[in-house]
Scaffold this motif. Structure first.
Motif, PDB file in Angstrom:
ATOM      1  N   ALA A  46      15.464  84.289  86.874  1.00 51.58           N
ATOM      2  CA  ALA A  46      14.293  84.493  86.011  1.00 51.58           C
ATOM      3  C   ALA A  46      13.649  85.817  86.384  1.00 51.58           C
ATOM      4  CB  ALA A  46      13.302  83.354  86.188  1.00 51.58           C
ATOM      5  N   LEU A  47      13.401  86.647  85.406  1.00 49.49           N
ATOM      6  CA  LEU A  47      12.779  87.949  85.625  1.00 49.49           C
ATOM      7  C   LEU A  47      11.433  87.957  84.910  1.00 49.49           C
ATOM      8  CD1 LEU A  47      13.226  90.755  86.845  1.00 49.49           C
ATOM      9  CD2 LEU A  47      14.290  91.419  84.704  1.00 49.49           C
ATOM     10  N   ILE A  48      10.363  88.066  85.678  1.00 52.56           N
ATOM     11  CA  ILE A  48       9.016  88.092  85.117  1.00 52.56           C
ATOM     12  C   ILE A  48       8.650  89.559  84.899  1.00 52.56           C
ATOM     13  CG2 ILE A  48       6.630  87.368  85.421  1.00 52.56           C
ATOM     14  CD1 ILE A  48       8.666  85.063  85.309  1.00 52.56           C
ATOM     15  N   ILE A  49       8.236  89.891  83.675  1.00 56.42           N
ATOM     16  CA  ILE A  49       7.986  91.281  83.300  1.00 56.42           C
ATOM     17  C   ILE A  49       6.517  91.490  82.952  1.00 56.42           C
ATOM     18  CG2 ILE A  49       8.554  93.098  81.647  1.00 56.42           C
ATOM     19  CD1 ILE A  49      11.266  91.703  81.263  1.00 56.42           C
ATOM     20  N   SER A  50       5.928  92.501  83.573  1.00 58.34           N
ATOM     21  CA  SER A  50       4.555  92.915  83.253  1.00 58.34           C
ATOM     22  C   SER A  50       4.538  94.436  83.203  1.00 58.34           C
ATOM     23  CB  SER A  50       3.573  92.416  84.314  1.00 58.34           C
ATOM     24  OG  SER A  50       3.564  91.008  84.352  1.00 58.34           O
ATOM     25  N   ASP A  51       4.316  94.965  82.016  1.00 52.02           N
ATOM     26  CA  ASP A  51       4.295  96.418  81.823  1.00 52.02           C
ATOM     27  C   ASP A  51       2.884  96.912  82.088  1.00 52.02           C
ATOM     28  OD1 ASP A  51       4.685  99.017  81.109  1.00 52.02           O
ATOM     29  OD2 ASP A  51       5.138  98.626  79.010  1.00 52.02           O
ATOM     30  N   LEU A  52       2.660  97.424  83.300  1.00 46.77           N
ATOM     31  CA  LEU A  52       1.332  97.888  83.709  1.00 46.77           C
ATOM     32  C   LEU A  52       1.184  99.381  83.454  1.00 46.77           C
ATOM     33  CD1 LEU A  52       1.042  96.005  87.119  1.00 46.77           C
ATOM     34  CD2 LEU A  52       0.056  95.337  84.927  1.00 46.77           C
ATOM     35  N   SER A  53       0.011  99.761  82.967  1.00 50.56           N
ATOM     36  CA  SER A  53      -0.314 101.182  82.804  1.00 50.56           C
ATOM     37  C   SER A  53      -1.709 101.416  83.370  1.00 50.56           C
ATOM     38  CB  SER A  53      -0.243 101.596  81.333  1.00 50.56           C
ATOM     39  OG  SER A  53      -1.139 100.843  80.556  1.00 50.56           O
TER      40      SER A  53
END
Length: 192
Positions: A46-53
């Motif tokens: 499982a890959l948890i993705i959060s695109d932070l800027s």
């Protein structure tokens, strides 16, 4: 589930010889299909993705020496998953003094302000502020350029890596101040 990437590796193509001398069981013809799935037949990740800027703003980019200015650092999570254990660091250059009013339990140590966010929902933005007094210029390189960046996160970010100091990534941003300067000249004339 959005943001959850699963990799399924079926072992249905294995031959009898692949299991010779092993305690593993050969998968049945339909063990890779729904309802016949054998726990020993797949590996899932499982890959948890959060695109932070991150963005950084200053209340006055052309202050006078001695002015107090406010910096605002904002971190946004473009998801799709909730970001956890996010850390933001803001490295202060030599052009400022009297760092004060650090918001959200940020801590100042050795010229670095650190904020910690335990959880940031997808689509949410968290902003931090602090004030600083502008010192007189010394002409040192980058004395008024300070950079903030995401320095840690539990989740995978598809377009940036925390704490790597790569200026082209969207998880860091500088704020540059150019204090006003006056070039004064005094002349004196005498008549007679």
């Amino acid at each position: 589930m959005l943001g959850l990437v699963l990799f399924f590796a079926a072992l249905a193509s294995c031959s009898e010889s692949d299991f010779a001398g092993s305690s593993a069981q050969k998968p049945t013809e339909n063990s890779h299909k729904a309802g016949g799935k054998n726990q020993d037949d797949d590996d899932s990740v499982a890959l948890i993705i959060s695109d932070l800027s991150l963005t950084k703003q200053v209340s006055n980019a052309a202050p006078n020496v001695g002015d107090t200015i406010t910096f605002t650092v904002s971190v946004k999570n473009d998801g799709p998953d909730t970001a956890t254990n996010v850390q933001v660091k803001d490295v202060l250059p030599i052009g400022y003094t009297s760092i004060d009013a650090i918001s959200d339990s940020g801590s100042l140590a050795s010229g670095v302000i650190t904020w910690n966010v335990s959880s940031l929902a997808s689509g949410a933005t968290k902003s931090f502020t602090y004030t600083a007094v502008v010192k007189a210029p010394t002409n040192a390189a980058n004395e008024y350029r300070n950079v903030a960046q995401v320095s840690a996160s539990d989740n995978f970010d598809p377009d940036s890596t925390p704490n790597n100091n790569v200026a082209t990534e969207d998880d860091q941003d500088p704020a540059v101040v150019v204090p006003k300067q006056a070039d004064l000249r005094l002349t004196k004339d005498v008549s007679n």
